[in-house]
Design an enzyme around this catalytic site. Structure first.
Site, PDB file in Angstrom:
ATOM      1  N   HIS A   1      45.685  45.740  38.392  1.00  0.00           N
ATOM      2  CA  HIS A   1      44.261  46.090  38.318  1.00  0.00           C
ATOM      3  C   HIS A   1      44.089  47.450  37.637  1.00  0.00           C
ATOM      4  O   HIS A   1      44.060  48.481  38.292  1.00  0.00           O
ATOM      5  CB  HIS A   1      43.665  46.137  39.732  1.00  0.00           C
ATOM      6  CG  HIS A   1      42.174  46.123  39.763  1.00  0.00           C
ATOM      7  ND1 HIS A   1      41.460  45.388  40.682  1.00  0.00           N
ATOM      8  CD2 HIS A   1      41.243  46.739  39.001  1.00  0.00           C
ATOM      9  CE1 HIS A   1      40.169  45.557  40.492  1.00  0.00           C
ATOM     10  NE2 HIS A   1      40.012  46.393  39.458  1.00  0.00           N
TER      11      HIS A   1
ATOM     12  N   HIS B   1      41.942  49.506  34.199  1.00  0.00           N
ATOM     13  CA  HIS B   1      40.885  49.468  33.187  1.00  0.00           C
ATOM     14  C   HIS B   1      41.359  50.307  32.006  1.00  0.00           C
ATOM     15  O   HIS B   1      41.472  51.529  32.126  1.00  0.00           O
ATOM     16  CB  HIS B   1      39.577  50.027  33.754  1.00  0.00           C
ATOM     17  CG  HIS B   1      39.102  49.320  34.985  1.00  0.00           C
ATOM     18  ND1 HIS B   1      38.190  48.291  34.950  1.00  0.00           N
ATOM     19  CD2 HIS B   1      39.431  49.477  36.294  1.00  0.00           C
ATOM     20  CE1 HIS B   1      37.975  47.851  36.186  1.00  0.00           C
ATOM     21  NE2 HIS B   1      38.723  48.550  37.015  1.00  0.00           N
TER      22      HIS B   1
ATOM     23  N   ARG C   1      39.842  50.114  28.922  1.00  0.00           N
ATOM     24  CA  ARG C   1      38.621  50.488  28.196  1.00  0.00           C
ATOM     25  C   ARG C   1      38.540  50.015  26.748  1.00  0.00           C
ATOM     26  O   ARG C   1      37.457  50.014  26.169  1.00  0.00           O
ATOM     27  CB  ARG C   1      38.430  52.015  28.220  1.00  0.00           C
ATOM     28  CG  ARG C   1      38.436  52.654  29.603  1.00  0.00           C
ATOM     29  CD  ARG C   1      37.387  52.075  30.517  1.00  0.00           C
ATOM     30  NE  ARG C   1      37.247  52.840  31.756  1.00  0.00           N
ATOM     31  CZ  ARG C   1      36.621  52.391  32.833  1.00  0.00           C
ATOM     32  NH1 ARG C   1      36.094  51.169  32.829  1.00  0.00           N
ATOM     33  NH2 ARG C   1      36.515  53.140  33.914  1.00  0.00           N
TER      34      ARG C   1
ATOM     35  N   ASN D   1      36.243  44.293  31.667  1.00  0.00           N
ATOM     36  CA  ASN D   1      34.965  44.982  31.439  1.00  0.00           C
ATOM     37  C   ASN D   1      35.029  45.917  30.240  1.00  0.00           C
ATOM     38  O   ASN D   1      34.724  47.104  30.309  1.00  0.00           O
ATOM     39  CB  ASN D   1      34.524  45.741  32.697  1.00  0.00           C
ATOM     40  CG  ASN D   1      35.455  46.878  33.057  1.00  0.00           C
ATOM     41  OD1 ASN D   1      36.641  46.857  32.735  1.00  0.00           O
ATOM     42  ND2 ASN D   1      34.910  47.888  33.735  1.00  0.00           N
TER      43      ASN D   1
ATOM     44  N   HIS E   1      36.018  40.992  43.193  1.00  0.00           N
ATOM     45  CA  HIS E   1      35.527  42.262  43.720  1.00  0.00           C
ATOM     46  C   HIS E   1      34.538  41.924  44.827  1.00  0.00           C
ATOM     47  O   HIS E   1      33.478  41.359  44.573  1.00  0.00           O
ATOM     48  CB  HIS E   1      34.846  43.042  42.580  1.00  0.00           C
ATOM     49  CG  HIS E   1      34.082  44.251  42.998  1.00  0.00           C
ATOM     50  ND1 HIS E   1      34.471  45.520  42.649  1.00  0.00           N
ATOM     51  CD2 HIS E   1      32.948  44.406  43.718  1.00  0.00           C
ATOM     52  CE1 HIS E   1      33.608  46.397  43.124  1.00  0.00           C
ATOM     53  NE2 HIS E   1      32.670  45.741  43.780  1.00  0.00           N
TER      54      HIS E   1
ATOM     55  N   HIS F   1      41.037  45.489  45.577  1.00  0.00           N
ATOM     56  CA  HIS F   1      40.822  46.829  46.165  1.00  0.00           C
ATOM     57  C   HIS F   1      40.119  46.827  47.535  1.00  0.00           C
ATOM     58  O   HIS F   1      39.037  47.392  47.706  1.00  0.00           O
ATOM     59  CB  HIS F   1      40.074  47.740  45.202  1.00  0.00           C
ATOM     60  CG  HIS F   1      38.900  47.134  44.491  1.00  0.00           C
ATOM     61  ND1 HIS F   1      37.896  46.449  45.138  1.00  0.00           N
ATOM     62  CD2 HIS F   1      38.573  47.133  43.177  1.00  0.00           C
ATOM     63  CE1 HIS F   1      37.001  46.061  44.247  1.00  0.00           C
ATOM     64  NE2 HIS F   1      37.390  46.464  43.049  1.00  0.00           N
TER      65      HIS F   1
ATOM     66  N   ASN G   1      34.267  52.758  43.639  1.00  0.00           N
ATOM     67  CA  ASN G   1      33.671  51.556  44.220  1.00  0.00           C
ATOM     68  C   ASN G   1      34.737  50.474  44.391  1.00  0.00           C
ATOM     69  O   ASN G   1      35.355  50.075  43.410  1.00  0.00           O
ATOM     70  CB  ASN G   1      32.554  51.032  43.309  1.00  0.00           C
ATOM     71  CG  ASN G   1      31.756  49.921  43.960  1.00  0.00           C
ATOM     72  OD1 ASN G   1      31.506  49.955  45.155  1.00  0.00           O
ATOM     73  ND2 ASN G   1      31.347  48.950  43.172  1.00  0.00           N
TER      74      ASN G   1
ATOM     75  N   ASP H   1      43.636  50.332  40.450  1.00  0.00           N
ATOM     76  CA  ASP H   1      42.239  50.290  39.996  1.00  0.00           C
ATOM     77  C   ASP H   1      41.979  51.487  39.078  1.00  0.00           C
ATOM     78  O   ASP H   1      40.918  52.126  39.146  1.00  0.00           O
ATOM     79  CB  ASP H   1      41.268  50.276  41.179  1.00  0.00           C
ATOM     80  CG  ASP H   1      39.840  49.938  40.759  1.00  0.00           C
ATOM     81  OD1 ASP H   1      39.636  49.485  39.621  1.00  0.00           O
ATOM     82  OD2 ASP H   1      38.904  50.149  41.572  1.00  0.00           O
TER      83      ASP H   1
END
Length: 426
Positions: free
Chosen positions: A63, A65, A67, A97, A184, A237, A283, A310
């Site tokens: 997990h 990111h 970008r 994302n 999520h 998470h 989050n 995360d």
């Protein structure tokens, strides 16, 4: 048996650091682990002197990111994989994302191409495809196309699918494809994404908080669907005691549910948000000491299967805003092993649970390379100094994201070398 082309001498096993061993590798695969000095190194083999460093399987992060494409000012695939290598990760799974969202094969293929060109020796990159088109929660993404392109899982990332019928169909279709779904867990109506736990700290700061039941309600729905359909779901998470209790009960009934938590939920609590500290805004949010203890116990007994960072890098100017306006996320690839190893050193988490959660279970759940140091396993490993100390500073982090509440803290434990398929990466 093939002749070794790499020998790592005088390494220490994490579970028995007093016992020195030699690791023999041939053509990127493990030949064996032997008592140190019991086997001569073949002529022509590269010999690495470990000098008592701990020998561990490389870590797997399911997990992160990265970008790219579209948000390269936060992170690129090149900088994110460099940070992963420094943290000891041999494999990472990057979320969908991006901009544009990874909901079609050409985007997946572009990610894989950039990873291969920037880090040809690793870490390995495994994209996570979008569960729905544009992450909008309305139409299922072309999941078979994404799997063929190289996606190892599907997820709507930080935008939970509130339509339970659509989520059910997504689970069924993904199961037919043999690809896990990552969810999520967050009720979209209970103060979503506020970045602070609903409790004494949010009240003191005058901020709207996110209650732990927001996560638990969605976790309960997912567990019930997994049990009813007998199809797997992976919960991302997990941050709260309530969710742990739901997952434990579901597993006791045989539901095919797996779950992860993150290092920041094990070492920090909601108090880290005091002073409107946006680097602690994440989050789901950091929660209470009771939640922290429940997560540690769940990792130990296997209720929580895996650890994941995360990793969510942001540019400095994005976090230097009022708390309500700052984006959620903590940069975590480079600090992950150090902070969890400190938990083991303090006796809050066993070394066995740490290795299971960072190395074994993530690879098993998502079908990624797994090194148990058995004959034929991929030679993905790290040499780790559990006593070396380092200070978390922006200059010490290779990630573009310097957004961590650990800035200025001294940590113990440094990855001295990472090998992927027997090749030295960092």
């Amino acid at each position: 048996m093939s002749q070794a082309d790499l020998v790592v001498r005088r390494a220490a096993l994490a579970q028995a650091p007093q016992d020195y061993v030699d690791l023999f590798v041939a053509k990127g695969r493990v030949l064996g682990v032997f008592p140190s000095g019991s086997q001569p190194a073949p002529e022509g083999a590269k010999v690495v002197e470990a000098e008592g460093l701990l020998l561990l399987p490389s870590l797997t992060d399911v997990h992160v990111h990265l970008r790219e494409p579209g948000q390269e000012w936060k992170e690129t695939i090149a900088t994110g994989l460099a940070a992963a290598a420094k943290g000891g990760f041999g494999s990472v799974m990057c979320m969908a994302n991006t901009d544009p969202v990874n909901d079609q094969a050409p985007i997946t293929e572009t990610m894989l191409d950039k990873a291969a060109r920037s880090h040809p020796r690793g870490p390995r990159l495994y994209p996570v495809g979008a569960l729905t088109v544009g992450l909008e929660g309305k139409i299922l993404a072309p999941m078979e196309e994404l799997k063929t392109a190289g996606c190892k899982a599907f997820s709507n990332d930080g935008r939970p699918v509130s339509d339970s019928e659509l989520f059910r169909r997504a689970l069924e279709y993904a199961s037919d494809l043999g690809v896990p779904v990552i969810d999520h867990c967050e009720d979209p109506w209970l103060a979503p994404a506020t970045g602070v736990n609903e409790g004494v700290v949010s009240a003191r700061l005058g901020l709207r908080g996110n209650p732990d039941i927001s996560e638990a309600i969605q976790a309960a729905r997912d567990c019930l669907l997994a049990e009813y359909l007998n199809v797997p779901v992976h919960l991302a998470h997990i941050s709260s005691r309530r969710s742990v209790e739901i997952i434990r009960a579901a597993k006791a009934k045989g539901a095919p549910v797996t779950a992860e938590t993150c290092p920041h939920y094990l070492i920090l609590t909601e108090e880290a948000c005091e002073g409107y500290n946006t680097n602690a805004k994440v989050n789901p949010p950091l929660r209470t000491g009771e939640d922290r203890q429940a997560l540690l116990a769940a990792l130990e007994d296997g209720t929580i299967d895996a650890l994941a960072t995360d990793h969510a890098p942001h540019a400095a100017h994005e976090k230097e805003t009022p708390f309500d306006e700052a984006p959620n996320g903590i940069s975590g690839l480079e600090t992950a092993l150090s902070v969890t190893w400190e938990l083991a050193a303090r006796g809050e988490l066993s070394v066995e649970a740490l290795i299971r959660a960072w190395c074994q279970r993530p690879a098993e759940i998502f079908g990624l390379p797994l090194n148990r140091f058995q004959l034929g396993d991929p030679a993905d490993f790290i040499l780790f100094d559990p006593n070396a100390r380092w200070k978390v500073t922006p200059q010490a982090l290779l990630s573009k994201g310097k957004n961590t509440p650990l800035l200025g803290r001294e940590l113990t434990g440094v990855v001295k070398a990472l090998y992927v398929a027997g090749k030295h990466v960092s």
